[in-house]
Enzyme design. Structure first.
Site, short mmCIF file in Angstrom:
data_model
loop_
_atom_site.label_atom_id
_atom_site.label_comp_id
_atom_site.label_asym_id
_atom_site.label_seq_id
_atom_site.Cartn_x
_atom_site.Cartn_y
_atom_site.Cartn_z
N LYS A 221 0.82 -1.21 0.00
CA LYS A 221 0.00 0.00 0.00
C LYS A 221 0.85 1.26 0.00
CE LYS A 221 -4.47 -1.64 1.45
NZ LYS A 221 -5.54 -1.64 2.47
N ARG A 255 -3.92 -10.06 4.77
CA ARG A 255 -4.44 -10.06 3.39
C ARG A 255 -3.31 -9.55 2.49
NH1 ARG A 255 -6.79 -6.46 -0.21
NH2 ARG A 255 -8.44 -7.34 -1.54
#
Length: 272
Positions: A221, A255
């Site tokens: 991210k 995840r």
């Protein structure tokens, strides 16, 4: 700390890995990478072999300012792949990354086992009712607004207190609709600045007061690649570092795009 996925009881006492399979052309890291059936099957098999307990399939990009797609287009992208994967891997546990109740129901009817809702029911008032009727686990994430507006909604009186309050209300709402298995995702990168993301990661353990499994979605991210001034493609090492910190803060599900590396994080942290 157990969830029921298609009749299989999965214990989350020890951390598990959720592998990401994006079917969107514009996902921030691997958009458009998995278009053909062969590519999809190869990537899914790789993630399962490397230790993913489930595969999270998304057909709507939720990156900041992502293009909105219709329910029909989301279903057209998603359902053939759900059918393909459940046929090719009969024991697979599929999580469906969607905020739409119609998509959730169609996917579960075609063999999926879990719903991962970035909006916590805020973008479709029928979602929690539908998940309760389907009797499947529900990943409840924190976000404000939608992918098109969330980056302008980062003002909090107290980020951590706001999250505890949000989840307390949402869990009560989910329980009222008969949802038994709930996983909480604090929503790294969703309506949060880079600084707020790190504040959240540093203090994520506070959410254990809710006595539900925590999911950390940190993989590649922007909080990693913007901080390090690199690209998402170069952010695997940073992802591993933050996954270790998330595990130390109580995360029970990671995840990730890269399953092998996440498994190694879990194995090493287990030795501490």
């Amino acid at each position: 700390m157990t969830i029921n996925c298609n009749g299989k009881l999965i214990s989350l006492e020890s951390p598990k890995i959720m592998g990401i399979l994006n079917l969107t052309p514009d996902s921030f890291f691997d958009g458009g990478k998995y278009k053909k059936e062969k590519e999809i099957l190869q990537q899914t098999e790789k993630m399962l072999q490397e230790g993913a307990f489930c595969i999270d399939v998304g057909a709507y990009s939720s990156k900041p300012n992502a293009k909105n797609v219709s329910t029909e287009e989301e279903l057209q992208r998603l359902l053939p792949i759900v059918q393909l994967l459940t046929q090719e891997f009969p024991d697979i546990i599929l999580s469906i990354d969607t905020f739409r109740s119609e998509v959730a129901k169609s996917a579960i009817d075609n063999g999926a086992a879990m719903i991962n809702d970035i909006s916590g029911g805020n973008l479709d008032e029928q979602m929690m009712k539908t998940v309760g009727e389907l009797k499947v686990p529900y990943i409840l994430m924190h976000m404000r607004g939608n992918p098109q507006t969330m980056q302008s909604l980062t003002q909090y009186d107290d980020l951590l207190q706001d999250l505890v309050y949000y989840f307390s209300e949402k869990v009560a709402q989910a329980r009222s609709f008969g949802i038994n298995d709930i996983i909480l995702d604090p929503g790294f990168g969703f309506a949060k600045t880079t600084h707020q993301n790190f504040e959240l990661l540093k203090n994520m353990k506070i959410l254990e007061v809710l006595e539900l499994p925590l999911l950390a979605g940190l993989s590649r991210k922007s909080m990693i690649y913007k901080t390090l001034d690199i690209s998402a493609k170069e952010a695997l090492n940073g992802t591993s570092v933050l996954n270790v910190l998330a595990l130390q803060q109580g995360a029970k599900i990671l995840r990730v795009h890269d399953v092998k590396e996440a498994r190694e994080c879990i194995q090493l942290v287990a030795q501490l």
